[in-house]
Design an enzyme around this catalytic site. Structure first.
Site, PDB file in Angstrom:
ATOM      1  N   TRP A 104      -4.409   2.726   8.292  1.00 52.04           N
ATOM      2  CA  TRP A 104      -3.891   1.922   6.857  1.00 52.04           C
ATOM      3  C   TRP A 104      -2.761   0.780   6.632  1.00 52.04           C
ATOM      4  O   TRP A 104      -3.043   0.216   5.288  1.00 52.04           O
ATOM      5  CB  TRP A 104      -4.115   3.603   6.345  1.00 52.04           C
ATOM      6  CG  TRP A 104      -4.132   4.363   6.332  1.00 52.04           C
ATOM      7  CD1 TRP A 104      -4.435   5.755   6.564  1.00 52.04           C
ATOM      8  CD2 TRP A 104      -5.371   4.464   5.118  1.00 52.04           C
ATOM      9  NE1 TRP A 104      -6.026   6.071   6.136  1.00 52.04           N
ATOM     10  CE2 TRP A 104      -6.773   6.008   5.127  1.00 52.04           C
ATOM     11  CE3 TRP A 104      -6.131   3.298   3.926  1.00 52.04           C
ATOM     12  CZ2 TRP A 104      -7.807   5.878   4.968  1.00 52.04           C
ATOM     13  CZ3 TRP A 104      -7.244   3.511   3.767  1.00 52.04           C
ATOM     14  CH2 TRP A 104      -7.924   4.380   3.804  1.00 52.04           C
ATOM     15  N   ASP A 174       4.744   2.265   1.793  1.00 48.34           N
ATOM     16  CA  ASP A 174       3.564   3.115   0.998  1.00 48.34           C
ATOM     17  C   ASP A 174       3.819   4.735   2.021  1.00 48.34           C
ATOM     18  O   ASP A 174       3.269   4.746   3.289  1.00 48.34           O
ATOM     19  CB  ASP A 174       1.871   2.401   1.981  1.00 48.34           C
ATOM     20  CG  ASP A 174       0.941   3.399   1.887  1.00 48.34           C
ATOM     21  OD1 ASP A 174       0.770   4.526   0.838  1.00 48.34           O
ATOM     22  OD2 ASP A 174      -0.228   3.333   1.986  1.00 48.34           O
ATOM     23  N   LYS A 198      -2.683  14.838  -0.172  1.00 48.11           N
ATOM     24  CA  LYS A 198      -2.553  15.168   0.700  1.00 48.11           C
ATOM     25  C   LYS A 198      -0.464  16.035   0.143  1.00 48.11           C
ATOM     26  O   LYS A 198      -1.041  16.974   0.102  1.00 48.11           O
ATOM     27  CB  LYS A 198      -0.976  14.038   0.970  1.00 48.11           C
ATOM     28  CG  LYS A 198      -2.133  12.182   1.438  1.00 48.11           C
ATOM     29  CD  LYS A 198      -3.409  12.423   2.170  1.00 48.11           C
ATOM     30  CE  LYS A 198      -3.944  11.074   2.835  1.00 48.11           C
ATOM     31  NZ  LYS A 198      -5.145  10.880   3.535  1.00 48.11           N
TER      32      LYS A 198
END
Length: 364
Positions: A104, A174, A198
């Protein structure tokens, strides 16, 4: 045990049972309004109160001062990957620096390169993305626009420790897959962002916590909806926001504050869960390999493989027969992954580890 409680997916992940029950009722009719949450107006007083409560709960949980604006946006972290350099890679600064520590963060780095000149401060490709750098030891320009990193790599199961000191340049993180899993100091960051699915609820909403002084860098002329100032000025209600996702996020922040007892309590639970899983995998010795080096193992995502790759799919099927779902590894590295987000209970982890031990004995 219900299937939701045994959901170890990397996302969308499990939700607390009490939140699911409140959501079930709200889909039919909100107790406060008699109208389904799916049909509530984003301009209603009810929704304004939800936005305000979500913000106040986040400030209370993390100790976020008024020096920071909190916004609720759409587009996931993928949109933030482009918005951040568009807004903050300002003229007069050296190019922003990026840490590429996994799948990511690699996506974030690549997207930034499409928008602005930038530097890669560290890339873990040579290690197979099994290790992480020390942020305070990176060789970065003191005039860089900002330093960006991903605090928890969901795919590879890597997690940075909590950042204790602010670096010499604005730090942007992030935190999509470990936000609200433990306490940290918001004042060491200039921006924190995290999409849902999440620890925050269903997909559709992204929390962005931005130091107000950073907003002064934003150049004029950006498309209105891609300008962070728009979302701050309009109180996260510039265009129709994801009302349902923000409502569930608000329920989760209530759950964390008033049922769990705050982020220190949540951290202790998450530490016990992660320890139980890793101890079980380590006990299997050479039969199983954990992807991340021990020092950098994530408490949120445990990526692993059986030495005999045929057993990966076999265990997924055996676990599914016990109601355990979501163990498929990410397509980029394969294998298995057990995600231990906040709503995954210790009882669910016991079910998973017992299944692992039983399966391993059967296939020894």
């Amino acid at each position: 045990m219900k299937s939701n409680e045994l959901n170890f997916s990397g996302g969308p992940g499990a939700l607390p049972e009490t939140v699911l029950e409140q959501t079930r009722v709200a889909i039919s009719a909100l107790p406060e309004t008699g109208i389904s949450v799916l049909g509530m107006s984003h301009r209603s007083d009810w929704f304004r109160a939800i936005l305000d409560e979500a913000e106040q709960n986040l400030r209370a949980l993390l100790g976020i001062s008024d020096d920071y604006a909190i916004t609720f946006q759409q587009g996931g972290s993928s949109l933030q990957f482009a918005m951040i350099p568009m807004n903050f890679a300002a003229q007069g600064f050296a190019p922003p620096e990026y840490v590429t520590s996994g799948y990511w963060s690699g996506r974030a780095t690549a997207e930034a390169a499409r928008v602005t000149a930038m530097n890669v401060a560290w890339d873990g490709h040579a290690t197979g993305y099994r290790q992480l750098p020390a942020l305070d030891q990176l060789d970065i320009s003191g005039s860089a626009a900002y330093l960006h990193y991903v605090s928890n790599e969901t795919v590879e199961g890597l997690q940075f420790p909590v950042c204790a000191e602010a670096p010499p340049v604005p730090l942007i993180a992030d935190m999509s897959s470990d936000f609200l899993s433990k306490p940290f100091r918001p004042d060491t960051y200039s921006m924190i962002y995290a999409h849902a699915q999440k620890n925050l609820g269903p997909a559709g909403v992204t929390v962005a916590v931005i130091r107000r002084s950073l907003l002064e860098r934003i150049p004029d002329g950006l498309p209105t909806i891609l300008d962070f100032r728009t979302h701050v000025t309009h109180g996260s209600n510039y265009n129709t926001p994801p009302v349902f996702a923000i409502y569930v996020l608000t329920l989760i922040t209530r759950w964390l504050r008033f049922e769990v007892g705050g982020l220190h309590a949540m951290q202790r639970i998450n530490e016990r869960k992660a320890r139980r899983v890793y101890d079980t995998l380590d006990a299997l010795c050479d039969n199983v390999t954990v992807h991340a080096d021990r020092r950098w193992r994530s408490q949120m995502n445990v990526a692993f493989k059986f030495a005999d790759s045929r057993l990966d799919d076999a265990f997924i099927e055996a676990a599914r027969e016990q109601g355990i779902v979501g163990l498929e590894g990410h397509r980029s590295i394969g294998g298995l992954r057990a995600s231990l987000y906040n709503a995954v209970t210790e009882q669910a982890v016991d079910t998973l580890t017992n299944a692992l031990m039983e399966f391993s004995l059967q296939h020894a």
